[in-house]
Write a protein that holds these residues in place. Structure first.
Motif, short mmCIF file in Angstrom:
data_model
loop_
_atom_site.label_atom_id
_atom_site.label_comp_id
_atom_site.label_asym_id
_atom_site.label_seq_id
_atom_site.Cartn_x
_atom_site.Cartn_y
_atom_site.Cartn_z
N ALA A 233 0.83 -1.20 0.00
CA ALA A 233 0.00 0.00 0.00
C ALA A 233 0.86 1.25 0.00
CB ALA A 233 -0.91 0.00 1.22
N ILE A 234 2.16 1.12 0.28
CA ILE A 234 3.07 2.27 0.34
C ILE A 234 3.79 2.36 -1.01
CG2 ILE A 234 5.04 3.26 1.53
CD1 ILE A 234 4.33 1.54 3.93
N PRO A 235 3.80 3.53 -1.64
CA PRO A 235 4.58 3.67 -2.88
C PRO A 235 6.04 3.36 -2.62
CG PRO A 235 3.19 5.59 -2.50
CD PRO A 235 3.08 4.73 -1.30
N ARG A 236 6.75 2.91 -3.63
CA ARG A 236 8.12 2.45 -3.48
C ARG A 236 9.04 3.54 -2.94
NH1 ARG A 236 11.69 -1.21 -7.43
NH2 ARG A 236 13.65 -0.89 -6.35
N ALA A 237 8.97 4.75 -3.45
CA ALA A 237 9.87 5.81 -2.99
C ALA A 237 9.64 6.10 -1.51
CB ALA A 237 9.66 7.07 -3.82
N ARG A 238 8.40 6.13 -1.11
CA ARG A 238 8.10 6.41 0.30
C ARG A 238 8.59 5.26 1.19
NH1 ARG A 238 2.17 6.92 2.89
NH2 ARG A 238 2.84 7.25 5.02
N ALA A 239 8.42 4.04 0.74
CA ALA A 239 8.88 2.87 1.50
C ALA A 239 10.40 2.89 1.66
CB ALA A 239 8.43 1.59 0.81
N GLU A 240 11.09 3.25 0.62
CA GLU A 240 12.55 3.33 0.71
C GLU A 240 12.99 4.40 1.68
OE1 GLU A 240 13.74 3.82 -3.33
OE2 GLU A 240 13.53 1.69 -3.81
N GLN A 241 12.28 5.54 1.66
CA GLN A 241 12.61 6.61 2.61
C GLN A 241 12.39 6.14 4.04
OE1 GLN A 241 10.15 9.85 1.40
NE2 GLN A 241 11.47 10.45 -0.31
N GLU A 242 11.29 5.43 4.29
CA GLU A 242 11.03 4.92 5.64
C GLU A 242 12.08 3.90 6.05
OE1 GLU A 242 7.08 3.54 6.18
OE2 GLU A 242 6.19 5.44 5.56
N LEU A 243 12.51 3.10 5.11
CA LEU A 243 13.56 2.12 5.40
C LEU A 243 14.85 2.82 5.78
CD1 LEU A 243 14.65 -0.75 5.50
CD2 LEU A 243 15.10 -0.59 3.06
#
Length: 142
Positions: free
Chosen positions: A122-132
């Motif tokens: 449900a999280i876009p890839r760019a946002r997920a990478e930033q959270e990671l």
């Protein structure tokens, strides 16, 4: 009876009474002496008990401080472990998605990697990478 004789009889009765009371007086003196010795022993015991109580109170204070410190340390470690658990969960999900894409690509005859399914995250890839990246930097600083 003459007055001199009466005086002698009274003095003799007084001497007999004093001689009869002498053993009782000696027993009383021994008992008082024993009580005096026991009193000093009891006082020594009370002093020792007071000192032991003070040492126990000081030990309790030190033990309480140590327990508080250990509790804070454990809470910090639990917090760090919780953040790492979240990071590992995220990485596991991402690895599962990547494995699925790779498997689909390999089964598709090598036509290249299949596009990433949109419904898996449900999280876009760019946002997920930033959270990671934020999670990794938090774990390093902790």
């Amino acid at each position: 009876m003459s007055a001199a004789m009466m005086e002698w009889l009274l003095e003799a009765a007084l001497v007999v009474g004093i001689v009869a009371a002498l053993p009782a007086a000696l027993r009383l003196e021994r008992a008082l002496s024993s009580l005096s010795k026991d009193k000093s022993a009891v006082m020594d015991s009370v002093r020792g008990f007071t000192e032991a109580t003070k040492q126990a109170e000081a030990s309790i204070v030190r033990l309480r401080a140590t327990a508080d410190s250990a509790s804070r340390s454990v809470a910090e470690q639990v917090q760090a472990a919780s953040a790492l658990r979240d990071d590992l969960r995220f990485l596991t999900e991402r690895a599962g998605v990547a494995a699925d894409r790779l498997d689909t690509g390999l089964r598709g005859g090598g036509r290249g990697p299949a596009p990433e399914p949109a419904a898996t995250s449900a999280i876009p890839r760019a946002r997920a990478e930033q959270e990671l990246l934020r999670a990794i930097s938090r774990s390093r600083s902790a």
